[in-house]
Design a protein around this motif. Structure first.
Motif, PDB file in Angstrom:
ATOM      1  N   LEU A 122       0.943  -1.316  -0.116  1.00  0.00           N
ATOM      2  CA  LEU A 122      -0.004  -0.090   0.096  1.00  0.00           C
ATOM      3  C   LEU A 122       0.843   1.300   0.101  1.00  0.00           C
ATOM      4  O   LEU A 122       0.526   2.247  -0.805  1.00  0.00           O
ATOM      5  CB  LEU A 122      -0.834  -0.012   1.310  1.00  0.00           C
ATOM      6  CG  LEU A 122      -1.587   1.322   1.415  1.00  0.00           C
ATOM      7  CD1 LEU A 122      -2.921   1.570   0.321  1.00  0.00           C
ATOM      8  CD2 LEU A 122      -2.592   1.229   2.776  1.00  0.00           C
ATOM      9  N   CYS A 123       1.932   1.409   0.842  1.00  0.00           N
ATOM     10  CA  CYS A 123       2.773   2.620   0.820  1.00  0.00           C
ATOM     11  C   CYS A 123       3.656   2.576  -0.459  1.00  0.00           C
ATOM     12  O   CYS A 123       3.709   3.799  -0.914  1.00  0.00           O
ATOM     13  CB  CYS A 123       3.686   2.145   2.262  1.00  0.00           C
ATOM     14  SG  CYS A 123       2.885   2.565   3.535  1.00  0.00           S
ATOM     15  N   ASP A 124       4.174   1.480  -1.011  1.00  0.00           N
ATOM     16  CA  ASP A 124       4.866   1.504  -2.179  1.00  0.00           C
ATOM     17  C   ASP A 124       3.846   2.076  -3.406  1.00  0.00           C
ATOM     18  O   ASP A 124       4.134   3.136  -3.954  1.00  0.00           O
ATOM     19  CB  ASP A 124       5.350   0.129  -2.634  1.00  0.00           C
ATOM     20  CG  ASP A 124       6.358  -0.367  -1.722  1.00  0.00           C
ATOM     21  OD1 ASP A 124       6.741   0.602  -1.092  1.00  0.00           O
ATOM     22  OD2 ASP A 124       6.804  -1.425  -1.814  1.00  0.00           O
ATOM     23  N   ALA A 125       2.473   1.607  -3.428  1.00  0.00           N
ATOM     24  CA  ALA A 125       1.408   2.044  -4.261  1.00  0.00           C
ATOM     25  C   ALA A 125       1.165   3.766  -4.180  1.00  0.00           C
ATOM     26  O   ALA A 125       1.248   4.208  -5.202  1.00  0.00           O
ATOM     27  CB  ALA A 125      -0.025   1.411  -4.411  1.00  0.00           C
ATOM     28  N   LYS A 126       1.094   4.061  -3.061  1.00  0.00           N
ATOM     29  CA  LYS A 126       0.785   5.634  -2.592  1.00  0.00           C
ATOM     30  C   LYS A 126       2.006   6.425  -3.134  1.00  0.00           C
ATOM     31  O   LYS A 126       2.064   7.448  -3.673  1.00  0.00           O
ATOM     32  CB  LYS A 126       0.202   5.900  -1.273  1.00  0.00           C
ATOM     33  CG  LYS A 126       0.024   7.086  -0.754  1.00  0.00           C
ATOM     34  CD  LYS A 126      -1.142   7.497  -1.853  1.00  0.00           C
ATOM     35  CE  LYS A 126      -1.681   8.848  -1.497  1.00  0.00           C
ATOM     36  NZ  LYS A 126      -2.825   9.257  -2.257  1.00  0.00           N
ATOM     37  N   ARG A 127       3.366   5.760  -2.725  1.00  0.00           N
ATOM     38  CA  ARG A 127       4.596   6.731  -3.239  1.00  0.00           C
ATOM     39  C   ARG A 127       4.575   6.761  -4.748  1.00  0.00           C
ATOM     40  O   ARG A 127       4.926   7.927  -5.332  1.00  0.00           O
ATOM     41  CB  ARG A 127       5.613   5.981  -2.617  1.00  0.00           C
ATOM     42  CG  ARG A 127       6.912   6.687  -2.676  1.00  0.00           C
ATOM     43  CD  ARG A 127       8.068   6.083  -1.767  1.00  0.00           C
ATOM     44  NE  ARG A 127       7.690   5.762  -0.509  1.00  0.00           N
ATOM     45  CZ  ARG A 127       7.844   4.722   0.062  1.00  0.00           C
ATOM     46  NH1 ARG A 127       7.502   3.554  -0.354  1.00  0.00           N
ATOM     47  NH2 ARG A 127       7.262   4.742   1.465  1.00  0.00           N
ATOM     48  N   ALA A 128       4.406   5.602  -5.407  1.00  0.00           N
ATOM     49  CA  ALA A 128       4.382   5.871  -6.683  1.00  0.00           C
ATOM     50  C   ALA A 128       3.252   6.783  -7.461  1.00  0.00           C
ATOM     51  O   ALA A 128       3.716   7.509  -8.407  1.00  0.00           O
ATOM     52  CB  ALA A 128       4.295   4.329  -7.432  1.00  0.00           C
ATOM     53  N   GLU A 129       2.133   6.483  -6.889  1.00  0.00           N
ATOM     54  CA  GLU A 129       0.982   7.456  -7.335  1.00  0.00           C
ATOM     55  C   GLU A 129       1.549   9.059  -6.918  1.00  0.00           C
ATOM     56  O   GLU A 129       1.284   9.854  -7.858  1.00  0.00           O
ATOM     57  CB  GLU A 129      -0.188   7.412  -6.355  1.00  0.00           C
ATOM     58  CG  GLU A 129      -1.322   8.276  -6.561  1.00  0.00           C
ATOM     59  CD  GLU A 129      -2.640   7.903  -5.954  1.00  0.00           C
ATOM     60  OE1 GLU A 129      -3.150   8.947  -5.217  1.00  0.00           O
ATOM     61  OE2 GLU A 129      -3.347   6.719  -5.727  1.00  0.00           O
ATOM     62  N   LEU A 130       2.011   9.345  -5.894  1.00  0.00           N
ATOM     63  CA  LEU A 130       2.522  10.967  -5.532  1.00  0.00           C
ATOM     64  C   LEU A 130       3.676  11.069  -6.408  1.00  0.00           C
ATOM     65  O   LEU A 130       3.990  12.106  -6.933  1.00  0.00           O
ATOM     66  CB  LEU A 130       3.015  11.054  -4.012  1.00  0.00           C
ATOM     67  CG  LEU A 130       1.938  10.636  -3.234  1.00  0.00           C
ATOM     68  CD1 LEU A 130       2.406  10.573  -1.545  1.00  0.00           C
ATOM     69  CD2 LEU A 130       0.954  11.969  -3.038  1.00  0.00           C
ATOM     70  N   GLU A 131       4.440  10.408  -6.662  1.00  0.00           N
ATOM     71  CA  GLU A 131       5.662  10.558  -7.761  1.00  0.00           C
ATOM     72  C   GLU A 131       5.287  10.932  -9.051  1.00  0.00           C
ATOM     73  O   GLU A 131       5.784  11.831  -9.900  1.00  0.00           O
ATOM     74  CB  GLU A 131       6.710   9.258  -7.902  1.00  0.00           C
ATOM     75  CG  GLU A 131       7.488   9.369  -6.475  1.00  0.00           C
ATOM     76  CD  GLU A 131       8.233   7.952  -6.542  1.00  0.00           C
ATOM     77  OE1 GLU A 131       8.222   7.004  -7.497  1.00  0.00           O
ATOM     78  OE2 GLU A 131       9.115   7.823  -5.426  1.00  0.00           O
ATOM     79  N   VAL A 132       4.041   9.942  -9.375  1.00  0.00           N
ATOM     80  CA  VAL A 132       3.409  10.429 -10.796  1.00  0.00           C
ATOM     81  C   VAL A 132       2.757  12.098 -10.750  1.00  0.00           C
ATOM     82  O   VAL A 132       2.988  12.519 -11.639  1.00  0.00           O
ATOM     83  CB  VAL A 132       2.540   9.485 -11.183  1.00  0.00           C
ATOM     84  CG1 VAL A 132       1.389   9.809 -12.200  1.00  0.00           C
ATOM     85  CG2 VAL A 132       3.107   8.175 -11.666  1.00  0.00           C
ATOM     86  N   GLU A 133       2.572  12.303  -9.699  1.00  0.00           N
ATOM     87  CA  GLU A 133       1.850  13.515  -9.377  1.00  0.00           C
ATOM     88  C   GLU A 133       2.553  14.868  -9.417  1.00  0.00           C
ATOM     89  O   GLU A 133       2.428  15.893  -9.073  1.00  0.00           O
ATOM     90  CB  GLU A 133       0.880  13.719  -8.386  1.00  0.00           C
ATOM     91  CG  GLU A 133      -0.461  12.668  -8.616  1.00  0.00           C
ATOM     92  CD  GLU A 133      -1.410  12.804  -7.268  1.00  0.00           C
ATOM     93  OE1 GLU A 133      -1.070  13.342  -6.237  1.00  0.00           O
ATOM     94  OE2 GLU A 133      -2.327  11.910  -7.566  1.00  0.00           O
ATOM     95  N   GLY A 134       4.200  14.452  -9.395  1.00  0.00           N
ATOM     96  CA  GLY A 134       5.127  15.290  -9.097  1.00  0.00           C
ATOM     97  C   GLY A 134       5.679  15.548  -7.769  1.00  0.00           C
ATOM     98  O   GLY A 134       6.591  16.414  -7.622  1.00  0.00           O
TER      99      GLY A 134
END
Length: 152
Positions: free
Chosen positions: A135-147
């Protein structure tokens, strides 16, 4: 499995206001594998569940061990009866909806300590370490995509 009015509100053109609920079934990767729009809450789910069971049967894949839902997880509910063919599957309330129900009696979104309360509540709930890491990895990846440069 999650039902919401949000998806149905986005209909436009001839379809506008023909459906009020969207129910989605996702897999362990967060991908929607089946979705249905209905005129009222929980109506029309029977054919969707039948289709889901048939897809698993035709693919020769074992049914899921656990189905996380936004409601109707306890007792002899219509949802339990729809999935009776998968009698070894457990139906549970998903963690997000559990936390929302718990927090409803304690605080409001506008309270200045609501976010802190929810963070600490999450820390009190026993989540398997592998699930929490995913879950943390997925959220981190989502935030990275958002900049977000270095999300924590």
């Amino acid at each position: 499995m999650d039902s919401t009015t949000n998806g149905a509100r986005k209909l436009a053109g001839k379809s506008y206001s023909t459906a009020t609920w969207a129910t989605n079934v996702g897999n362990e990767h967060g991908q929607v594998i089946m979705s249905v729009l209905t005129a009222s809450d929980r109506s029309g789910l029977g054919p969707m569940v039948e289709g889901l069971i048939n897809r698993y049967r035709m693919a020769g894949v074992a049914p899921p061990e656990v189905l996380y839902v936004d409601r109707d997880c306890c007792g002899n509910t219509p949802l339990w009866r729809m999935f009776e063919e998968w009698n070894l599957m457990t139906i549970r309330l998903d963690i997000w909806h559990f936390m929302r129900r718990f927090a409803a009696g304690c605080s409001t979104h506008s309270h200045q300590l609501f976010a802190t309360f929810m963070t600490r509540l999450r820390g009190c709930i026993n989540v398997p370490p592998d699930d929490l890491k995913a879950l943390c990895d997925a959220k981190r990846a989502e935030l990275e995509v958002e900049g977000e440069i270095h999300p924590r």
